[in-house]
Write a protein that holds these residues in place. Structure first.
Motif, PDB file in Angstrom:
ATOM      1  N   UNK A 197       0.833  -1.195   0.000  1.00  0.00           N
ATOM      2  CA  UNK A 197       0.000   0.000   0.000  1.00  0.00           C
ATOM      3  C   UNK A 197       0.869   1.246   0.000  1.00  0.00           C
ATOM      4  N   UNK A 198       0.542   2.162  -0.877  1.00  0.00           N
ATOM      5  CA  UNK A 198       1.274   3.429  -0.980  1.00  0.00           C
ATOM      6  C   UNK A 198       0.371   4.574  -0.531  1.00  0.00           C
ATOM      7  N   UNK A 199       0.734   5.220   0.576  1.00  0.00           N
ATOM      8  CA  UNK A 199      -0.014   6.387   1.029  1.00  0.00           C
ATOM      9  C   UNK A 199      -0.014   7.473  -0.032  1.00  0.00           C
ATOM     10  N   UNK A 200       1.129   7.614  -0.691  1.00  0.00           N
ATOM     11  CA  UNK A 200       1.268   8.637  -1.724  1.00  0.00           C
ATOM     12  C   UNK A 200       0.313   8.369  -2.877  1.00  0.00           C
ATOM     13  N   UNK A 201       0.146   7.087  -3.246  1.00  0.00           N
ATOM     14  CA  UNK A 201      -0.772   6.758  -4.323  1.00  0.00           C
ATOM     15  C   UNK A 201      -2.208   7.091  -3.956  1.00  0.00           C
ATOM     16  N   UNK A 202      -2.557   6.906  -2.688  1.00  0.00           N
ATOM     17  CA  UNK A 202      -3.924   7.190  -2.258  1.00  0.00           C
ATOM     18  C   UNK A 202      -4.290   8.655  -2.490  1.00  0.00           C
ATOM     19  N   UNK A 203      -3.360   9.557  -2.178  1.00  0.00           N
ATOM     20  CA  UNK A 203      -3.648  10.968  -2.417  1.00  0.00           C
ATOM     21  C   UNK A 203      -3.539  11.297  -3.898  1.00  0.00           C
ATOM     22  N   UNK A 204      -2.580  10.699  -4.586  1.00  0.00           N
ATOM     23  CA  UNK A 204      -2.465  10.925  -6.031  1.00  0.00           C
ATOM     24  C   UNK A 204      -3.743  10.499  -6.749  1.00  0.00           C
ATOM     25  N   UNK A 205      -4.406   9.468  -6.229  1.00  0.00           N
ATOM     26  CA  UNK A 205      -5.632   8.978  -6.877  1.00  0.00           C
ATOM     27  C   UNK A 205      -6.743  10.020  -6.852  1.00  0.00           C
ATOM     28  N   UNK A 206      -6.708  10.934  -5.884  1.00  0.00           N
ATOM     29  CA  UNK A 206      -7.676  12.038  -5.871  1.00  0.00           C
ATOM     30  C   UNK A 206      -7.495  12.898  -7.126  1.00  0.00           C
ATOM     31  N   UNK A 207      -6.252  13.179  -7.457  1.00  0.00           N
ATOM     32  CA  UNK A 207      -5.938  13.975  -8.644  1.00  0.00           C
ATOM     33  C   UNK A 207      -6.269  13.182  -9.907  1.00  0.00           C
ATOM     34  N   UNK A 208      -5.939  11.891  -9.892  1.00  0.00           N
ATOM     35  CA  UNK A 208      -6.245  11.035 -11.047  1.00  0.00           C
ATOM     36  C   UNK A 208      -7.739  11.045 -11.341  1.00  0.00           C
TER      37      UNK A 208
END
Length: 203
Positions: A16-27
């Motif tokens: 799990x990537x915390x950074x990916x979770x927030x990036x997914x908001x932008x995605x």
């Protein structure tokens, strides 16, 4: 329109990537604007250190480089470690350095008329410093950095819970990420209509 997200987490998939979770908001916000988005977790690929586009056998950076040239929008997403971008983010910037001297068919640096933004996470402070470092480097390479083309999440000074372990600050990070996506899309659309020309010749 296309976008690429370079997730510079230190964690390999499928962790799990915390950074990916927030990036997914932008995605998600970009996809709502009909932007085709590809996310690359850089640490999953063999990207050795260097400042050229292709280091030869085994170097997977050329594939990522091609994705950058196929996208109008770049998002660099990085965790914060001891107040700085991750080592993976720094390596990405170093490999992108070669793009400064690469030109398109009209004599412009290849990053011209592309936009970029930054996503930062970390349970420590330092997000604004990380944003400044990454955005400044991307501007040097030739990307256009729209106003407020960033979002971040952290818990403030010192250690604390990770992004998925708390709701602290999520609403602000989400709304800022959605604004980031809107600004990236708007400026990319404007540049498509009125591109930046090649720099004046010094001769």
């Amino acid at each position: 329109m296309r976008a690429v997200v370079l997730n510079c987490s230190l964690k390999k998939s499928p962790d799990t990537s915390n950074t990916q979770m927030l990036a997914d908001v932008v995605v998600k916000a970009l996809e709502q604007r009909d932007v085709e988005v590809r996310t690359i977790r850089v640490v999953d690929h063999d990207v050795p250190p260097g400042v050229v586009t292709d280091l030869g056998d085994g170097d997977e950076w050329p594939m990522i480089h091609d994705e950058l040239l196929n996208a109008e929008i770049l998002v660099v997403a990085t965790p914060t470690w001891v107040g700085h971008p991750s080592s993976i983010a720094q390596r990405v910037i170093e490999r992108m350095d070669a793009m400064i001297s690469e030109q398109d068919d009209e004599g412009r640096p290849v990053a011209y008329n592309r936009v970029a933004g930054v996503v930062v996470t970390g349970n420590e402070d330092g997000a604004h410093h990380v944003i400044s470092e990454v955005a400044g480097a991307l501007g040097d390479i030739g990307y256009t950095i729209p106003g407020q083309a960033w979002t971040y999440w952290n818990m403030g000074p010192g250690p604390g819970p990770n992004y998925p372990d708390t709701v602290h600050g999520h609403d602000w990070s989400k709304s800022t990420g959605e604004a980031m996506a809107a600004n990236l899309h708007a400026v990319a659309t404007a540049l498509a209509k009125s591109p930046v020309p090649a720099p004046p010749s010094s001769s």
